[in-house]
Scaffold this motif. Structure first.
Motif, PDB file in Angstrom:
ATOM      1  N   SER A   1      49.340  37.662  40.955  1.00  0.00           N
ATOM      2  CA  SER A   1      48.259  36.718  40.607  1.00  0.00           C
ATOM      3  C   SER A   1      47.194  37.343  39.703  1.00  0.00           C
ATOM      4  O   SER A   1      46.485  36.633  38.986  1.00  0.00           O
ATOM      5  CB  SER A   1      47.607  36.160  41.874  1.00  0.00           C
ATOM      6  N   ASN A   2      47.076  38.674  39.694  1.00  0.00           N
ATOM      7  CA  ASN A   2      46.090  39.357  38.843  1.00  0.00           C
ATOM      8  C   ASN A   2      46.705  39.902  37.558  1.00  0.00           C
ATOM      9  O   ASN A   2      46.061  40.695  36.855  1.00  0.00           O
ATOM     10  CB  ASN A   2      45.444  40.521  39.610  1.00  0.00           C
TER      11      ASN A   2
ATOM     12  N   ARG B   1      48.056  48.115  39.360  1.00  0.00           N
ATOM     13  CA  ARG B   1      47.618  46.843  38.792  1.00  0.00           C
ATOM     14  C   ARG B   1      48.721  46.384  37.841  1.00  0.00           C
ATOM     15  O   ARG B   1      49.643  47.128  37.527  1.00  0.00           O
ATOM     16  CB  ARG B   1      46.275  46.968  38.059  1.00  0.00           C
TER      17      ARG B   1
ATOM     18  N   HIS C   1      48.583  46.661  45.188  1.00  0.00           N
ATOM     19  CA  HIS C   1      47.550  46.318  44.193  1.00  0.00           C
ATOM     20  C   HIS C   1      46.234  46.934  44.657  1.00  0.00           C
ATOM     21  O   HIS C   1      45.539  46.393  45.509  1.00  0.00           O
ATOM     22  CB  HIS C   1      47.428  44.795  44.058  1.00  0.00           C
TER      23      HIS C   1
ATOM     24  N   GLU D   1      44.678  39.244  34.286  1.00  0.00           N
ATOM     25  CA  GLU D   1      43.369  39.884  34.449  1.00  0.00           C
ATOM     26  C   GLU D   1      43.490  41.407  34.350  1.00  0.00           C
ATOM     27  O   GLU D   1      42.670  42.069  33.694  1.00  0.00           O
ATOM     28  CB  GLU D   1      42.759  39.496  35.787  1.00  0.00           C
ATOM     29  N   ASP D   2      44.501  41.967  34.993  1.00  0.00           N
ATOM     30  CA  ASP D   2      44.679  43.414  34.980  1.00  0.00           C
ATOM     31  C   ASP D   2      44.947  43.944  33.577  1.00  0.00           C
ATOM     32  O   ASP D   2      44.372  44.956  33.157  1.00  0.00           O
ATOM     33  CB  ASP D   2      45.826  43.816  35.912  1.00  0.00           C
TER      34      ASP D   2
ATOM     35  N   GLN E   1      47.334  32.430  38.183  1.00  0.00           N
ATOM     36  CA  GLN E   1      46.603  33.607  37.706  1.00  0.00           C
ATOM     37  C   GLN E   1      45.098  33.510  37.967  1.00  0.00           C
ATOM     38  O   GLN E   1      44.502  32.439  37.857  1.00  0.00           O
ATOM     39  CB  GLN E   1      46.839  33.807  36.214  1.00  0.00           C
ATOM     40  N   THR E   2      44.498  34.646  38.298  1.00  0.00           N
ATOM     41  CA  THR E   2      43.043  34.706  38.476  1.00  0.00           C
ATOM     42  C   THR E   2      42.314  34.558  37.147  1.00  0.00           C
ATOM     43  O   THR E   2      41.162  34.134  37.112  1.00  0.00           O
ATOM     44  CB  THR E   2      42.629  36.032  39.125  1.00  0.00           C
TER      45      THR E   2
END
Length: 263
Positions: A98-99, A219, A152, A102-103, A26-27
């Motif tokens: 991966s986001n 997202r 995305h 964060e999203d 994850q970011t």
């Protein structure tokens, strides 16, 4: 704001491994991760223990005896113990973009719950998926369908606004909410036994409580690993519970998370 990622699972460590690998990628990491385990065999516990040293945040395993499909119960137990103010939820068969964290955290806002998109990984791709331990996908990747859901594009996500109306696109495998709102409606309704409607009924009570739902399209993406459908033997009964929630504008369920909360 502290966040907790809650991942529900049952007896599929091969899939859970990919989900945990995607959580490591994850970011933005959550402050803790809780695995809500609906009665898996020790193989799942061994997998989780092997991952604990890899995470910088706590990885917590909450388990209860296998007594049929009791997803509502184990999620209530897990979220009751969550230290995060904000809960991001996924299933143990859904690989996270991966986001993903964060999203969800980007759009977290009082008076609202969120839900994102689910891309389906096809059955005939499973051997390749597990052999390669693949956790990265794009709209052009092999083995998926509903490809536009894999796009995305943060710029486009701003055009999707919050709504007072429940969306049929809502999926409990990709949602987030404030823990305080979850407690205010008494969490998941444990009258649900077997597969079906426990997630949508929670969202309906969120609306009855006064929350809006926002779809974070483009997202907050997950990639759902194909599996055989679970038994729907209780679906008719579960439908009735949900219909009663709609008809009565129910906010508080009688059998919910309150029984696991400390004084």
């Amino acid at each position: 704001m502290k966040s907790t990622l809650v991942i529900s699972t049952y007896n599929w460590p091969q899939a859970l491994e990919l989900v945990l690998l995607s959580a490591l990628n994850q970011t933005q990491m959550p402050d803790e991760i809780i695995i809500a385990d609906d009665g898996s065999t020790p193989e799942t516990k061994e997998l989780i223990e092997s991952f604990k040293p890899k995470f910088k945040c706590p990885l917590i395993h909450i388990w209860h005896d296998d007594d049929g499909f009791r997803k509502s119960v184990i999620l209530n137990k897990a979220i009751a113990q969550a230290k995060g103010e904000y809960i991001v939820q996924a299933d143990g068969d859904c690989i996270l973009h991966s986001n993903y964290i964060e999203d969800h955290l980007h759009f977290a806002q009082n008076g609202m719950y969120l839900f994102g998109s689910r891309v389906n990984i096809q059955e005939d791709y499973l051997n390749t998926l597990f052999e390669n331990k693949q956790i990265r996908f794009t709209a052009f990747s092999k083995g998926i369908k509903k490809r536009t859901r894999a796009l995305h594009i943060p710029l486009l996500s701003q055009f999707y606004k919050a709504s007072d109306q429940f969306s049929k696109k809502y999926r409990g495998c990709n949602t987030s909410f404030f823990k305080s709102d979850f407690i205010a409606v008494n969490g998941y309704n444990e009258d649900f036994k077997g597969w079906g409607r426990e997630d949508s009924e929670l969202a309906l009570r969120f609306h009855n409580y006064g929350l809006q739902g926002r779809r974070i399209r483009y997202r907050g993406i997950v990639f759902h690993i194909y599996h055989n459908e679970k038994s729907k033997s209780r679906l008719e009964i579960n439908n009735e519970i949900e219909l009663n929630t709609i008809a009565n504008k129910t906010v508080w369920c009688k059998h919910g998370v309150d029984q696991y909360l400390s004084e």
